[in-house]
Design an enzyme around this catalytic site. Structure first.
Site, PDB file in Angstrom:
ATOM      1  N   GLU A  47      66.566  -5.860  49.982  1.00  0.00           N
ATOM      2  CA  GLU A  47      66.062  -5.174  51.177  1.00  0.00           C
ATOM      3  C   GLU A  47      64.579  -5.415  51.437  1.00  0.00           C
ATOM      4  O   GLU A  47      63.798  -4.498  51.690  1.00  0.00           O
ATOM      5  CB  GLU A  47      66.372  -3.668  51.093  1.00  0.00           C
ATOM      6  CG  GLU A  47      67.875  -3.407  51.052  1.00  0.00           C
ATOM      7  CD  GLU A  47      68.244  -1.942  50.841  1.00  0.00           C
ATOM      8  OE1 GLU A  47      67.324  -1.096  50.762  1.00  0.00           O
ATOM      9  OE2 GLU A  47      69.446  -1.656  50.751  1.00  0.00           O
ATOM     10  N   GLU A  84      78.201  -5.665  50.728  1.00  0.00           N
ATOM     11  CA  GLU A  84      78.385  -4.231  50.471  1.00  0.00           C
ATOM     12  C   GLU A  84      79.187  -3.582  51.598  1.00  0.00           C
ATOM     13  O   GLU A  84      78.820  -2.531  52.119  1.00  0.00           O
ATOM     14  CB  GLU A  84      77.021  -3.536  50.335  1.00  0.00           C
ATOM     15  CG  GLU A  84      76.112  -4.122  49.275  1.00  0.00           C
ATOM     16  CD  GLU A  84      74.768  -3.410  49.191  1.00  0.00           C
ATOM     17  OE1 GLU A  84      74.649  -2.267  49.680  1.00  0.00           O
ATOM     18  OE2 GLU A  84      73.825  -4.002  48.610  1.00  0.00           O
TER      19      GLU A  84
END
Length: 931
Positions: free
Chosen positions: A708, A809
């Site tokens: 991220e 994910e």
């Protein structure tokens, strides 16, 4: 078993009671010798299929063979007829060791501290003179420690009659796996078993308490009617009250409530041990009535938590649920939990408010969770797919139907695009041109000001709507500006799409939304540029998407990129005469990677593992590889959990992704790391890379190197811009076999300008320019209300980089399982049909073990729900099967998905089965099949 009478195979017929009575009358000895199961106490028997009336169901032979002789079989010869049982009995044969016998897993049916009586009716047959011993034994297995055995009882048995082996046992803690089995006779001697009973004299009470049957609460003294008995403070004091604050606080129900006082830590609270009253693999519901008091705190989070101790494992803390409590009223906290393993100690406690604030508890209920029936598939009348619900979108009637949100001015201008934005065009196909008119919004004094329209009566529940528009901003902007299509649904803000603009061109904005509860008011509005910046909006479209139409297109695309023409070319003896011979081809496994997230506690649940191994070929660890897990305190390394999970995956040939080496978001960084100075932090980063990648070299196919980076910058802020590329470089040096990924969220849904595809591309190119060996693009895929063309557009943009794309994910969420399954199908089909996507990882699939609610495919106790059924149906669709005949050239042609296959050929003399693999390729694959 070959050659035995058919009735001697596993029988599923139950004994006939009248037949039993006749046999007893004919031979009175049967009651004491043959029919010994009648004398066993079968009340609350924890053995499943105790009398083999259902064959060998739930029983397993231990390195030997076994079958069941049915009551209806007749004699099998004198050795057995002399022992004739009045019902079915099991025969354990081909025993080469004395410890080989028949076993049953009883882990989930035994409670710690309870005493169990064991009684089994046994016999022997075969090459035996005299007698031999039969033993009843328990096998206790825990991860990380040696298997232990407990002898329950022993009896001497000859070939003349049945005997009973009996004994008792009690366990202070139930192991992770507990197996009961019968063993003992010499090698070559057959072991006969008529029936087995394991019961607890107080089992009816203990089982009821353990599973919370009906309305039974496993919490003792749940409303403090017996004072504070069974309750204690967790790092603080507890007190009992009938009222507080001069009578302003009284119980919501009952006569008393408790308070946790003198709290110096957030985790201080009130607790009760529930060891022995909670059972593994059962879902429990939790409901508590709570509030707070004191220290000038008016609102705070109260949380219910489990503290679990398991033999050989670190303590576990399981968050159950939380609620925002106040000092004004009692509120109810509700949640669910499930234990996968067999803990030695379980404590439930309430915690959360800041130190100095009292936590008040009026009641606590923990009971076996009721199974809620799934909602039916929503019936939507006249969905009007593709029909725009926006009034006057072409602005033929000036701005009628629109109104200004705030004190801004709306007018109509001309010169906007005449074609639909690409994402809308992909959904709608052929469409009338746009008018070229746009709404010009001036005098904007706040970012939220813009054109608005009420659509309350036009939105239908459970329909997924696509949002599309052209937007542009005026002059005077100070830097890039975000423009957003938003919806006000009652008092909630819903994101319908977002785009960043840094020039004077028209930009496409696209997104989606869905409403699942009936609203009283729905307003759509366009907002975003800074105050004083004009906003221009054209061709606003909001329409329900036809997912089935998209699925048809995606099936065609998947056939093009995931299949290959295959030619089976038969050769060898007899191949010249094969023309016309029947051929059957079955695909056993699709090679496209579909995996899931798992946690260490999940692997203690054999039901979870069975589903995982059967349906996934890749795995990723939810937390167990993250730095805060492997090194919670400096120098205190914890790799045991990850080691256990790696070993499981290797055992079942499941590939693994390493998630993640670092995580840029500061909130995820341990306090000890944040306390380091720059030089020590750099050393810690290097040590982390060296420890992790050296330990697991070659074991993880992928690594998310620095998670991220579009949403966090902790390490870059502390160590400089070069650190990100250096992380990639060092990781590559330490494990060159691993593909190194970037990984981020909101890439694919058009609702976050920080992580739009364009930003992601810039980010990746920047890393590559610094020499970072970026090998793959991770799109997390935590998505709401997916729309195919919106997702596909993002994939197309990222695909220009030529790197493999993975959904890393993926999860979707809806309260309706059918809608959730449709959302999941949208994402899986888009991935499977796109040439740049090389794999999909679900972010879990089992209820109570996912980060999002209403996202699971399998319910807590192992039932596959409607979402899971949709997933399994899709996996089945992606297996190719073919049948036909060999042609005159000795060949059989078909087209199939990439993966593993078995081909079966029926020749006049024999049946031949061969296996082969179909890899990717643009040309037909010729597979030689040697006969």
């Amino acid at each position: 078993m070959k050659g035995l009478p058919i009735c001697c195979f596993i029988s599923r017929q139950h004994k006939h009671p009248s037949k039993r009575s006749e046999e007893t009358m004919e031979n009175p000895q049967l009651m004491s010798n043959s029919g010994c199961s009648e004398n066993l106490n079968q009340a609350a028997n924890i053995i499943v299929n105790h009398d083999f009336s259902n064959g060998l169901h739930s029983w397993h032979t231990n390195c030997c063979n076994g079958f069941v002789v049915s009551a209806e079989c007749g004699d099998r010869g004198k050795p057995l007829s002399s022992l004739r049982s009045s019902g079915n009995y099991a025969v354990v044969t081909n025993r080469t060791k004395c410890w080989q016998g028949l076993e049953q897993d009883i882990t989930s049916r035994v409670l710690p501290g309870s005493t169990y009586s064991v009684s089994a009716c046994v016999g022997v047959s075969g090459p035996l003179s005299g007698s031999t011993d039969v033993l009843a034994t328990l096998k206790l297995e825990n991860h990380g420690s040696a298997t232990s055995y407990m002898l329950i009882g022993k009896t001497s048995v000859s070939k003349e009659k049945w005997e009973i082996v009996e004994g008792t046992f009690s366990l202070l803690a139930v192991p992770e796996r507990l197996v009961f089995y019968l063993e003992g006779p010499s090698p070559g001697v057959e072991l006969l078993i008529d029936s087995v009973v394991i019961s607890c004299p107080s089992s009816s009470e203990s089982e009821s308490a353990s599973i919370g049957a009906g309305d039974d609460n496993i919490i003792i003294n749940p409303k403090f009617e017996d004072g504070l008995n069974n309750w204690s403070g967790r790092g603080c004091k507890v007190a009992l009250h009938d009222s507080m604050a001069d009578g302003k606080i009284v119980p919501q129900s009952g006569k008393a409530f408790a308070s946790a006082t003198e709290r110096t830590q957030n985790w201080n609270g009130i607790q009760q041990e529930i060891t022995g009253r909670v059972q593994r693999k059962l879902a429990y519901s939790v409901a508590a009535v709570v509030r707070i008091f004191g220290n000038n705190v008016t609102a705070a989070t109260v949380q219910a938590t489990l503290w679990v101790q398991t033999p050989g494992r670190n303590d576990q803390y399981v968050g159950i649920a939380n609620v925002q409590a106040t000092d004004k009223d009692w509120v109810q906290l509700q949640g669910k939990f499930l234990l996968n393993g067999s803990p030695s100690k379980v404590v439930i406690y309430l915690e959360g408010p800041p130190p100095g604030t009292d936590l008040l508890v009026n009641s606590l209920v923990v009971k076996h969770a009721e199974k809620t029936p799934p909602s039916p598939a929503p019936v939507i009348e006249n969905p009007d797919f593709g029909v725009n619900i926006i009034t006057n979108s072409q602005l033929d009637d000036s701005t009628n139907g629109w109104f200004p949100l705030g004190n801004c001015n709306l007018s109509v201008g001309s010169g906007s695009p005449h074609i639909l934005p690409p994402m809308a065009r992909a959904s709608l196909g052929v469409h009338e041109p746009l008018s070229g008119r746009y709404i010009h919004v001036k005098n904007r004094t706040q970012t939220w000001m813009g054109p608005a329209q009420m659509i309350t009566d036009k939105v239908k529940l459970f329909l997924t709507y696509q949002v599309s528009a052209w937007v542009r901003i005026g002059s005077g902007a100070n830097g890039p500006q975000n423009v957003n299509v938003a919806l006000g649904v009652d008092n909630q803000w819903v994101n319908g799409g977002q785009v960043e603009i840094n020039d004077d061109r028209w930009h496409e904005i696209g997104g989606s939304f869905r409403i699942e509860k009936q609203p009283s008011k729905v307003m759509v509005y366009i907002q975003g540029p800074g105050a004083g910046v004009d906003l221009m909006v054209a061709g606003v479209q909001i329409f329900p998407v036809n997912r089935e139409a998209r699925f048809k297109y995606l099936r065609h695309q998947a056939d093009k990129i995931r299949k290959r023409d295959i030619v089976l070319k038969f050769s060898g003896a007899g191949s010249s005469s094969l023309s016309g011979t029947n051929v059957k081809v079955v695909q056993t496994q699709n090679s496209f990677p579909i995996g899931s997230c798992m946690s260490r506690t999940n692997i203690d649940n054999e039901d979870f593992i069975n589903f995982f191994v059967k349906n996934f070929n890749w795995a990723v660890f939810g937390n167990e590889l993250k730095w805060y897990w492997t090194e919670p305190q400096q120098g205190n390394l914890n790799y045991k959990d990850a080691d256990d999970m790696v070993a499981l995956c290797q055992k079942h040939n499941i590939e693994t992704r390493g998630h993640c080496i670092f995580w840029e978001v500061q909130a995820t960084v341990q306090q000890w790391i944040q306390a380091l100075n720059k030089d020590d932090l750099m050393k810690a980063v290097q040590n982390r890379l060296t420890d992790l990648l050296t330990r697991y070299k070659g074991k993880f196919k992928h690594y998310d190197v620095n998670n991220e980076m579009l949403h966090g910058s902790y390490y870059q802020d502390r160590l400089g811009k070069d650190i990100r590329a250096n992380m990639f470089k060092t990781a590559n040096q330490l494990d060159p076999s691993a593909t190194l990924f970037v990984n981020d969220y909101h890439i694919e849904d058009g609702c976050d300008t920080r992580s739009c595809p364009e930003r992601y591309i810039e980010h990746i190119l920047d890393l590559q320019e610094q020499g970072a060996p970026v090998g793959g693009i991770g799109i997390q895929g935590h998505i709401d209300n997916p729309v195919g063309p919106v997702v596909c557009t993002a994939l197309d943009k990222l695909g220009i980089l030529g790197l493999p794309i993975w959904f890393t994910e993926l999860d979707v969420s809806s309260i309706n399982e059918h809608v959730r399954g449709e959302d999941l199908e949208v994402m899986l089909r888009e991935a499977f049909a796109h040439p740049a996507v090389e794999g999909v990882m679900l972010w879990g699939f089992w209820e109570l073990f996912m980060s999002r609610d209403n996202a699971h495919l399998v319910n807590a106790e192992g039932d596959v729900n409607e979402t899971g059924k949709r997933f399994l149906a899709l996996k089945h669709e992606w297996l190719s099967h073919a049948h036909g005949q060999v042609d005159v050239q000795g060949q059989f042609n078909f087209r199939g998905f990439h993966g593993k296959y078995a081909v079966e050929i029926d020749t006049p003399s024999k049946k031949i089965v061969k296996t082969f693999v179909v890899d990717k390729g643009d040309t037909p694959l010729v597979v030689p099949v040697e006969l």
